[in-house]
Motif scaffolding. Sequence first.
Motif, PDB file in Angstrom:
ATOM      1  N   PHE A  38       0.809  -1.219   0.000  1.00 40.00           N
ATOM      2  CA  PHE A  38       0.000   0.000   0.000  1.00 40.00           C
ATOM      3  C   PHE A  38       0.843   1.270   0.000  1.00 40.00           C
ATOM      4  O   PHE A  38       0.526   2.240  -0.697  1.00 40.00           O
ATOM      5  CB  PHE A  38      -0.943   0.002   1.214  1.00 40.00           C
ATOM      6  CG  PHE A  38      -1.779   1.249   1.318  1.00 40.00           C
ATOM      7  CD1 PHE A  38      -2.941   1.385   0.571  1.00 40.00           C
ATOM      8  CD2 PHE A  38      -1.393   2.295   2.143  1.00 40.00           C
ATOM      9  CE1 PHE A  38      -3.702   2.535   0.662  1.00 40.00           C
ATOM     10  CE2 PHE A  38      -2.157   3.453   2.237  1.00 40.00           C
ATOM     11  CZ  PHE A  38      -3.316   3.568   1.489  1.00 40.00           C
ATOM     12  N   CYS A  39       1.924   1.290   0.779  1.00 42.65           N
ATOM     13  CA  CYS A  39       2.681   2.533   0.948  1.00 42.65           C
ATOM     14  C   CYS A  39       3.618   2.843  -0.211  1.00 42.65           C
ATOM     15  O   CYS A  39       4.178   3.943  -0.288  1.00 42.65           O
ATOM     16  CB  CYS A  39       3.472   2.484   2.249  1.00 42.65           C
ATOM     17  SG  CYS A  39       4.735   1.187   2.291  1.00 42.65           S
ATOM     18  N   ILE A  40       3.794   1.908  -1.133  1.00 44.58           N
ATOM     19  CA  ILE A  40       4.786   2.078  -2.202  1.00 44.58           C
ATOM     20  C   ILE A  40       4.528   3.335  -3.029  1.00 44.58           C
ATOM     21  O   ILE A  40       5.439   4.144  -3.264  1.00 44.58           O
ATOM     22  CB  ILE A  40       4.808   0.840  -3.122  1.00 44.58           C
ATOM     23  CG1 ILE A  40       5.307  -0.387  -2.346  1.00 44.58           C
ATOM     24  CG2 ILE A  40       5.682   1.091  -4.346  1.00 44.58           C
ATOM     25  CD1 ILE A  40       5.246  -1.683  -3.141  1.00 44.58           C
ATOM     26  N   VAL A  68      -8.990   1.880   1.089  1.00 43.60           N
ATOM     27  CA  VAL A  68      -8.538   3.228   0.740  1.00 43.60           C
ATOM     28  C   VAL A  68      -7.665   3.171  -0.508  1.00 43.60           C
ATOM     29  O   VAL A  68      -6.858   2.251  -0.669  1.00 43.60           O
ATOM     30  CB  VAL A  68      -7.739   3.839   1.923  1.00 43.60           C
ATOM     31  CG1 VAL A  68      -7.198   5.214   1.561  1.00 43.60           C
ATOM     32  CG2 VAL A  68      -8.599   3.922   3.176  1.00 43.60           C
ATOM     33  N   SER A  69      -7.784   4.150  -1.378  1.00 41.32           N
ATOM     34  CA  SER A  69      -6.955   4.215  -2.580  1.00 41.32           C
ATOM     35  C   SER A  69      -5.515   4.542  -2.210  1.00 41.32           C
ATOM     36  O   SER A  69      -5.256   5.525  -1.498  1.00 41.32           O
ATOM     37  CB  SER A  69      -7.495   5.283  -3.535  1.00 41.32           C
ATOM     38  OG  SER A  69      -6.533   5.601  -4.531  1.00 41.32           O
ATOM     39  N   GLU A 112      -8.361   8.290  -0.798  1.00 40.45           N
ATOM     40  CA  GLU A 112      -9.808   8.448  -0.651  1.00 40.45           C
ATOM     41  C   GLU A 112     -10.438   7.093  -0.335  1.00 40.45           C
ATOM     42  O   GLU A 112     -10.008   6.049  -0.834  1.00 40.45           O
ATOM     43  CB  GLU A 112     -10.419   8.998  -1.945  1.00 40.45           C
ATOM     44  CG  GLU A 112     -11.918   9.279  -1.839  1.00 40.45           C
ATOM     45  CD  GLU A 112     -12.468   9.872  -3.135  1.00 40.45           C
ATOM     46  OE1 GLU A 112     -13.534  10.509  -3.092  1.00 40.45           O
ATOM     47  OE2 GLU A 112     -11.829   9.692  -4.193  1.00 40.45           O
ATOM     48  N   SER A 113     -11.441   7.123   0.528  1.00 42.64           N
ATOM     49  CA  SER A 113     -12.169   5.908   0.856  1.00 42.64           C
ATOM     50  C   SER A 113     -12.808   5.317  -0.394  1.00 42.64           C
ATOM     51  O   SER A 113     -13.315   6.053  -1.254  1.00 42.64           O
ATOM     52  CB  SER A 113     -13.259   6.228   1.890  1.00 42.64           C
ATOM     53  OG  SER A 113     -14.247   5.225   1.908  1.00 42.64           O
ATOM     54  N   ASN A 114     -12.792   3.986  -0.499  1.00 43.57           N
ATOM     55  CA  ASN A 114     -13.458   3.323  -1.617  1.00 43.57           C
ATOM     56  C   ASN A 114     -14.970   3.261  -1.432  1.00 43.57           C
ATOM     57  O   ASN A 114     -15.693   2.933  -2.368  1.00 43.57           O
ATOM     58  CB  ASN A 114     -12.920   1.893  -1.768  1.00 43.57           C
ATOM     59  CG  ASN A 114     -11.436   1.869  -2.128  1.00 43.57           C
ATOM     60  OD1 ASN A 114     -10.929   2.795  -2.765  1.00 43.57           O
ATOM     61  ND2 ASN A 114     -10.743   0.820  -1.712  1.00 43.57           N
ATOM     62  N   LYS A 115     -15.423   3.591  -0.224  1.00 40.19           N
ATOM     63  CA  LYS A 115     -16.858   3.451   0.080  1.00 40.19           C
ATOM     64  C   LYS A 115     -17.578   4.780   0.287  1.00 40.19           C
ATOM     65  O   LYS A 115     -18.807   4.807   0.317  1.00 40.19           O
ATOM     66  CB  LYS A 115     -17.028   2.576   1.337  1.00 40.19           C
ATOM     67  CG  LYS A 115     -16.602   1.128   1.121  1.00 40.19           C
ATOM     68  CD  LYS A 115     -16.814   0.295   2.362  1.00 40.19           C
ATOM     69  CE  LYS A 115     -16.482  -1.171   2.079  1.00 40.19           C
ATOM     70  NZ  LYS A 115     -16.554  -2.008   3.295  1.00 40.19           N
ATOM     71  N   LEU A 144     -14.149  11.297   1.209  1.00 38.93           N
ATOM     72  CA  LEU A 144     -13.660  11.028   2.560  1.00 38.93           C
ATOM     73  C   LEU A 144     -12.266  10.410   2.465  1.00 38.93           C
ATOM     74  O   LEU A 144     -12.094   9.355   1.819  1.00 38.93           O
ATOM     75  CB  LEU A 144     -14.615  10.088   3.291  1.00 38.93           C
ATOM     76  CG  LEU A 144     -14.248   9.705   4.732  1.00 38.93           C
ATOM     77  CD1 LEU A 144     -14.202  10.936   5.640  1.00 38.93           C
ATOM     78  CD2 LEU A 144     -15.247   8.685   5.274  1.00 38.93           C
ATOM     79  N   TYR A 145     -11.284  11.047   3.087  1.00 38.46           N
ATOM     80  CA  TYR A 145      -9.876  10.638   2.959  1.00 38.46           C
ATOM     81  C   TYR A 145      -9.293  10.299   4.335  1.00 38.46           C
ATOM     82  O   TYR A 145      -9.679  10.890   5.352  1.00 38.46           O
ATOM     83  CB  TYR A 145      -9.044  11.770   2.338  1.00 38.46           C
ATOM     84  CG  TYR A 145      -9.458  12.154   0.943  1.00 38.46           C
ATOM     85  CD1 TYR A 145      -8.702  11.774  -0.164  1.00 38.46           C
ATOM     86  CD2 TYR A 145     -10.607  12.923   0.715  1.00 38.46           C
ATOM     87  CE1 TYR A 145      -9.076  12.134  -1.461  1.00 38.46           C
ATOM     88  CE2 TYR A 145     -10.991  13.279  -0.572  1.00 38.46           C
ATOM     89  CZ  TYR A 145     -10.225  12.881  -1.652  1.00 38.46           C
ATOM     90  OH  TYR A 145     -10.610  13.243  -2.933  1.00 38.46           O
TER      91      TYR A 145
END
Length: 393
Positions: free
Chosen positions: A69-71, A348-349, A354-357, A361-362
């Motif tokens: 995720f953090c890449i 989360v993207s 940003e939230s996927n749902k 919302l971040y």
Amino acid sequence: MQSYDVVIIGAGASGLFCAAQAGYRGRNVLVLDHANKAGKKILMSGGGRCNFTNMDAAPKHFLSQNPHFCISALRRYTPQDFVDLVDRHGLEYVEKAPGQLFCQHSAKDLLEILLTECEWAGADIRLNTSVDSVVSHGTGYQLTTSNGLIECESLVIATGGLSIPTMGASGFGYQIAEQFGLRVLSRRASLVPITIQPSMKETLSTLSGVSLDIEASANGMSFKEPMLFTHRGISGPSILQISNFWQPGEALQLNLLSDMNPIEHFKALRTDKPKRALETELNTLLPKRLVEVLKQDIAFLDKPMAELSNEQIKTLVQRLTDFDVQPNGTEGYRTAEVTLGGIDTDEVSSKTFESNKAKGLYFIGEVLDVTGWLGGYNFQFAWSSGFAAGQYV
């Protein structure tokens, strides 16, 4: 009702940095925090000098259920990018250990840079303001706060984790995530001192304040850094590091002689320095107060090297390379530097945060399930995630 393009809850590292990025894009930004001062954890971190990045920061230095995720964020905003920023502001800093950059004078200097960036970007910061509720409102969000209603198109949660509640830490960010249907993973205190069993605490009571270089190992991970005995147990860089991987009930190995082959060392001394007392030799290798503790249950420390049997050397080395402090648990969130676990990054993207749902919302920084090692990695993720979200809010 007050209206903004972007509201950021949390005036810490990630929140302030995101605010500046969004403000420079021409967004109307408001940062809210219930504390009376921005950046409290910045000010107290690193002994008041803030280890604000690590030049070696890479995905391998972070723990997450999704290690990839953090890449993206770390690639798009690197440690060098942040160094370039503080260089432009004239921050004086030092490299205390390889890659670890600290403010030379005070963390206040770094916080002042972040606040200046927010001011230049036109971002407002409102302190002493609690957020009572958040609801979807039209194409954005409505916040009920202690200073009235606020609406925004984009809402950023930068509230951090549960560590150091005296600094105002709370579970607010996790509550918002769950309210909008995001999964929150189990959490525990991390980068935290380890406590020891009461009986062993009495045995080691004379060692409080003693420090030595060791290798701490647990669950296949090892860290060679200093350890500090405290009146509650053990701390220091090696212990904080291994606390990310060790859990109560599991094996914890503390090697006090990690820089040598101790069996060969002591056997060689039998020939080279046969009249030398073992205690005298140990005093050259270990703190004297620690040797005094060892004398309590190792009867042959007063023997000359020539009289030591192979079995006695083996017993000694076993004791020193797997030093048993009878670990009990950790000091918990009260002294933890970070919270391990948090909002599931699959929700989360990794590009926008940003939230996927829930559109608009971040979530950034420590509230997410991304935890760095000790050494400036968590601050770098704060800058990188704040920068990434700031390009899209």
